[in-house]
Each structure stands twice: as structure tokens, then as C-alpha cells.
Design a protein around this motif. Sequence first.
Motif, PDB file in Angstrom:
ATOM      1  N   GLU A 419       0.828  -1.203   0.000  1.00 45.56           N
ATOM      2  CA  GLU A 419       0.000   0.000   0.000  1.00 45.56           C
ATOM      3  C   GLU A 419       0.863   1.254   0.000  1.00 45.56           C
ATOM      4  O   GLU A 419       0.517   2.260  -0.618  1.00 45.56           O
ATOM      5  N   LYS A 422       1.978   2.669  -3.216  1.00 44.90           N
ATOM      6  CA  LYS A 422       0.914   3.338  -3.965  1.00 44.90           C
ATOM      7  C   LYS A 422       0.431   4.616  -3.286  1.00 44.90           C
ATOM      8  O   LYS A 422      -0.129   5.495  -3.946  1.00 44.90           O
ATOM      9  N   HIS A 423       0.619   4.710  -1.973  1.00 45.78           N
ATOM     10  CA  HIS A 423       0.076   5.844  -1.223  1.00 45.78           C
ATOM     11  C   HIS A 423       0.920   7.090  -1.489  1.00 45.78           C
ATOM     12  O   HIS A 423       2.149   7.042  -1.458  1.00 45.78           O
ATOM     13  N   GLU A 516      -5.418   9.493  -0.878  1.00 47.96           N
ATOM     14  CA  GLU A 516      -5.111   8.157  -1.398  1.00 47.96           C
ATOM     15  C   GLU A 516      -6.098   7.700  -2.457  1.00 47.96           C
ATOM     16  O   GLU A 516      -5.780   6.854  -3.288  1.00 47.96           O
ATOM     17  N   GLU A 517      -7.322   8.233  -2.449  1.00 46.46           N
ATOM     18  CA  GLU A 517      -8.303   7.943  -3.482  1.00 46.46           C
ATOM     19  C   GLU A 517      -8.774   9.282  -4.035  1.00 46.46           C
ATOM     20  O   GLU A 517      -9.482  10.020  -3.355  1.00 46.46           O
ATOM     21  N   ARG A 532      -5.892   9.488 -11.842  1.00 47.64           N
ATOM     22  CA  ARG A 532      -6.606   8.704 -10.836  1.00 47.64           C
ATOM     23  C   ARG A 532      -5.595   8.134  -9.858  1.00 47.64           C
ATOM     24  O   ARG A 532      -4.715   7.357 -10.215  1.00 47.64           O
ATOM     25  N   GLN A 533      -5.685   8.579  -8.603  1.00 49.68           N
ATOM     26  CA  GLN A 533      -4.843   8.065  -7.528  1.00 49.68           C
ATOM     27  C   GLN A 533      -5.635   7.023  -6.751  1.00 49.68           C
ATOM     28  O   GLN A 533      -6.776   7.251  -6.360  1.00 49.68           O
ATOM     29  N   THR A 534      -5.029   5.849  -6.547  1.00 47.15           N
ATOM     30  CA  THR A 534      -5.709   4.796  -5.806  1.00 47.15           C
ATOM     31  C   THR A 534      -4.684   3.889  -5.157  1.00 47.15           C
ATOM     32  O   THR A 534      -3.571   3.718  -5.671  1.00 47.15           O
ATOM     33  N   GLY A 536      -5.826   0.856  -4.441  1.00 55.25           N
ATOM     34  CA  GLY A 536      -6.400  -0.422  -4.818  1.00 55.25           C
ATOM     35  C   GLY A 536      -5.797  -0.918  -6.122  1.00 55.25           C
ATOM     36  O   GLY A 536      -4.671  -0.579  -6.489  1.00 55.25           O
ATOM     37  N   PRO A 539      -8.205   0.842 -11.678  1.00 57.08           N
ATOM     38  CA  PRO A 539      -9.523   1.467 -11.512  1.00 57.08           C
ATOM     39  C   PRO A 539     -10.424   1.330 -12.728  1.00 57.08           C
ATOM     40  O   PRO A 539     -11.582   1.751 -12.683  1.00 57.08           O
ATOM     41  N   GLY A 562      -0.029   2.955  -8.174  1.00 52.50           N
ATOM     42  CA  GLY A 562      -1.151   3.676  -7.593  1.00 52.50           C
ATOM     43  C   GLY A 562      -1.546   4.935  -8.331  1.00 52.50           C
ATOM     44  O   GLY A 562      -2.460   5.639  -7.906  1.00 52.50           O
TER      45      GLY A 562
END
Length: 689
Positions: A419, A422-423, A516-517, A532-534, A536, A539, A562
Amino acid sequence: MTLNFAPFIPWPILAVLAVIVAAVATLAILRGVRGAWIRTVAAIALLAALANPLLMQEDREPLSTVVPVIVDRSQSQQTPERIKMTDDALAQLKDRLSRFPDIEPRYVEATEPEDSDAPSTRLFNALSAAVADVPPARIGGAIMLTDGEVHDVPGVNQALGFDAPIHGLITGKPDEFDRRIEVIKAPRFGIVNEEQQLVLRVFDDGPSPGGTATVTVKLNGDEIATLQATPGQDTPFSFRVPRGGSNVLEFAVAALPGEVTEANNRAVHVIDGIRENLRVLLVSGEPHAGERAWRNLLKSDASVDLVHFTILRPPEKQDGTPINELSLIAFPTRELFVDKIKDFDLIIFDRYQHRGVLPILYYDYIAQYVENGGALLIAAGPEHAGQDSIALTPLQSVLPAAPTGQMIEKAFYPRLSDEGRKHPVTRGLDGSADEPPHWGRWFRSVGVEQPQGQTVMVGADNNPLLVLNRAGQGRVAMLLSDQGWLWARGFEGGGPHVSLYRRIAHWLMKEPALEEEALTARAQGRTLEFTRQTIGGDPGEATVRYPSGKTENLPLAQSEPGLYKAEKKMDEIGLFEIRNGDLTTLVHVGAVDAPEFKAMVSTTEALKPITDKTRGLVARVSDATGAIEVPPVLPVRGQIRVADSERMQIKLTNETVLKGINTLPLFAGFAGVGVLLLAFGAMWWREGR
């Protein structure tokens, strides 16, 4: 047919010979010389033969009359009804013009320039380009198929470059109306949590239905107000900037049945929030080496007002020293945690433990502060694993992880978790891409149970090291080691402690760039870029809604862990909506005050001055029943002196093109020889007598 000469000898010599012949002939005639007239005629015939007269006839072909037809394909013409009107009228017009073989139509579709940020309908520019290679005398007229909203109509005293009628065929209906909204006056910057003012206005173009208009106001995607605006009048609106960075205000006026388009029923305004000196409360439980790292970082930022307390004398320390002889000040617990707690943007507990300095009730106040939108950072040390841990107070309701009571005493490299890669708080930290990471080691961390939220950094044996979580409307971060100061001191090469600490603090204070999203978009000219930041997985595609109402799905390509991006050059100007999953963002491509969107109602008035000047006509292509009917075409020879209110007059050209020249020499061949023999024979005959 013309007479030309091609002399066999130069003209000066021929002129001298002519003068001599004239002088001798005159003298002979005056003296009465016998045969003088016959000799004169023979000499003239000889001179004529030397001059070589030619009878020339040109072979010419008539040229066609050029009629440019300018078809308006600007954005105001892109409603389904007008597209159909334009296509049907154009088909009829082509059929009418095809009946006249002497007329050469030139069809030009006029669109906005691709590099224009402020689109407008410029049909006369397209007209000039269409006839740039045509002589003015060949232009028989011009026909413009448009909604009438033309923004480059020349003045009545401005030369067009040709003398022929201009006709306007207008799409749309005479009773059209349209409702639109504009932001008239608004600030570009605003201090966070301070009241700002802007002015908006609703416009009704065409016959207004009257009454008030309902305007819905959204800020960063959340509806914050509903206004009642009177069309044509300014409507003030007050709001507070909720956060630093970019804030998007969206104003949407309710659509009316039958209006031309809903593309201009929304307006956006972007205001950049500026924080007025962030107020940070740093409470250190005891003096230690890491305390200086936090203090130096916060003090180095001019935009931070730091309030720092270090607990040097806990209540249980009783050594008999009189209070009035101590140089320490009492910890103002009530003032900080009751009276002024809402004034702080961030509270940091640095190796703090519950030792009676704060009443137990105050921890509940801090938990409420977080749940109501505050920010809390726990920089934990060994005391966090002990019996006096603040995790055992009412503060535990907002903490993302509970300590196990054990310290992990082992050398380790702080690493990013899956995570964490990506964060945005930890992604791309200098040295994180290497294995082991290109920074120094730490030697202890606090053991915790499975945490809530995101574990973005891990320590020894993949135990949580940095945990980020939301609690109510606020945010909490836990750094489960007190050895970040090793990086600040350069141990084993140090590490990116400044970047890490600053990002944690800014994420806690809801910096939009560190969400983060998130789905963000921006326009560079006509190129739309969205990100798009994610934390997960993939997307999926993003759905783009154009100002005209059409939608398009665009794939998002991963640029970093991410982080997914896409870009496209848009063929429309206006307000775009980008949606991915539950996230939505708005962005305006091009100038907000572009002429193309200020008036969408069709009109005959804009072209009327120029059509009256050139003796053309302006007519709507749709009758009262909605049927499409194009006026007939009337070719006219000669100058057009009177306008025709029912037909489109076309001035036919008289221009021709030279195909060849037929030449007949008058003194060549048997005819020329015969004339000369006759002249000289007559002279000899006369002499013989």
C-alpha cells in the motif's frame, strides 16, 4: 476578330519606306505624271505586304460562377435538432445548385480552430479562405448555413473583396429560448476557513418563462447550498474555503423544458485555498533525541505557528523544591485542550504517556476533536507499549492500532508496504526503490495488533511502522518508532525524514494532492489531462461527459504505482465531467467566457446588416410546421440592383478563359501574290501605253 501586324522588316525601316513612297507619290500626282495613281497603289500594296497584316480570332470558353457555401459546424450547432436541420437543408441546397451547370458551388464546413481556447463562430474567415484563389468577378454570391450566431460579421463600411449577394440560411426556431449561468465576479485565492464572496447571474436568452431559477451549489463535489436566482440580476453567494489547494465550486441551474441546450446550465469556478499560518501543537512527553527532529522541521516552515511543550517535571516527581523556586511553567492543559483545541490544525504527541499531566477527561476531548475534523499524530516510543500508554485512555477510540505491550528490538530497514508504494504519502521516497532501501537502519519499534486503515511502512519482520487512518471527519497517523532522528543525524547515510514528516503532516491536514483515493483533472489548451490516484487495483476506464452531452470511455494507463493517467485533445470547449467509480471531477476546457456559449439561441439579426448591404436575403430553413424548405436559386445576368425577399439571387459572371487563337495572314499565299501581281501588272500595262 482583330487585325494585327507582324512586319517582315523592322517598323522604323518600314516607316521610312512609307514616307518615301508618300513623298514620291505626292510629287508625281502634283506634277501630273501619267500612271502616278497606279504606281502609288502598287507601292502601297508592297508596303502592306511587308507589314504582313494578320486577321486574328480568339477561341474563348465561358467560366463558371463560383458560389461558396459556408456550413456552420461550430459547437452551438451541435445540438441534435440543429444537426438534422443543417444536414437536411444542405442536401436541399446541393440539389438546387446542381440544376445550374454554370454555377460552381464550393462547400466549406467551418469549425473552431483546434488551438483556440475561446471558440467562436467565424464564418467570414472561412469565406475569405474559400475564395482566396478566385478572381472577384467570378464570385456570384455566398450562402451561409448557420444558426445566426456569427462573431466575425464585417461592418457595413468594411470591404468584402467582391460584389455579390450574401445569403443567410438560419437553423433553429424563431421562438427559441435558453437558460444559462455565469460566474460574474469571484476571487481566485482565499484563506482557508474565512468567508469569501462571489457573484453569479442567470441569463434567459429569448422569451423568458419568468419567475426565479433554482441554482444548486456544490463545493468539491459536496452540495452546500441551494439558491433562488432572478434571471438577469446579480446573485451574491458567500462560502468558506474548506481546505488548502484547489477547490472547485460548481453552480448548476435547473434545466427548463424545451430550452436549446443544457450544456451551459453549469458553471465552475476554481479557488485556491491558502492556509493562514498552520497552528501545530507539539507535546513531547520527555526530552529525547527525536524531539529536535520534529521541532526543527516545524520551526523551519514559515507558514507554521508552532506551540511546543516538553514535560520536564511530571506530577509524581516530588523532590521538595518549592514551586516558587522552579523556573518551569505549568502546563496550560485547560487552555490548550479545552478552550483553544479547535484552533489547532494538528496535534502531535511525541513519546507522550499518561502520567497525570492531562486529566483523563481531556483525552476524550482530543478524541472528539479528531472526530470533528481535527488531525492527530502519535510518534510512539517505548512508553507506548507500557502501562501508561495513551492507547489505554479514551483516546483509543480514534487510534488505528492497539499496542501488544512488547517492543521489537531489532535492527531493520524501514520499508514501504504494498500500500505504501501506492500511497502518495510514501510513494517515491528517495531511496525506496532499492533493496535494501538506500537509507539508514532503525533499531526498535512498538508492537501493535492488526491495525485499521493503511499500513504504508513496515519494520522488522513486516510489523507495522507507519499507519494512516480516518476517524470520523478527522485523521490519525501513528509512527511506531522514535528513531526517525537517526535519519536526521545522517546515521548510515540518513534518510528522507524531512519529506516523510512533511507529507504525513500535510496528509493529516487534508492536502488534496495527498489523498489516497482521488480523481483530478486539468486542461492544457485543448488537451484534457486527468489522473486517478488509488491504493487499490486497476480502476478501469474513466467516463468523460462532453459539454454537448455525449460520453466517451477512456482507458487509464498506470504511470507509477497507484497512479493512473490519461489525456486527450478535445474537439469541444466547455465544462467536462470525468467519472471513475464513485469519484467525479469537473474541468473547464478553454476560456470560461468563450463567445460560443454566451448565446445559443438562433437569430437572423446578426447577418441582416451585411445581407441588406449586398442585396441578399436572410431566411429560416424551418417553417412553422418544422419542415425544411430552402429558398429557390435565381441566376441573374448583370448587376443585381434590387434584393429579392423570396429567392437567392446569384450574379452570373461574364468571365471567359482563352482556349486558342486562329490567325489568317491577309497577304500570304495566293491571295497576297495575286494582289501584288495585279498592282504591278496594272502599272506595266499603263507604262506600255
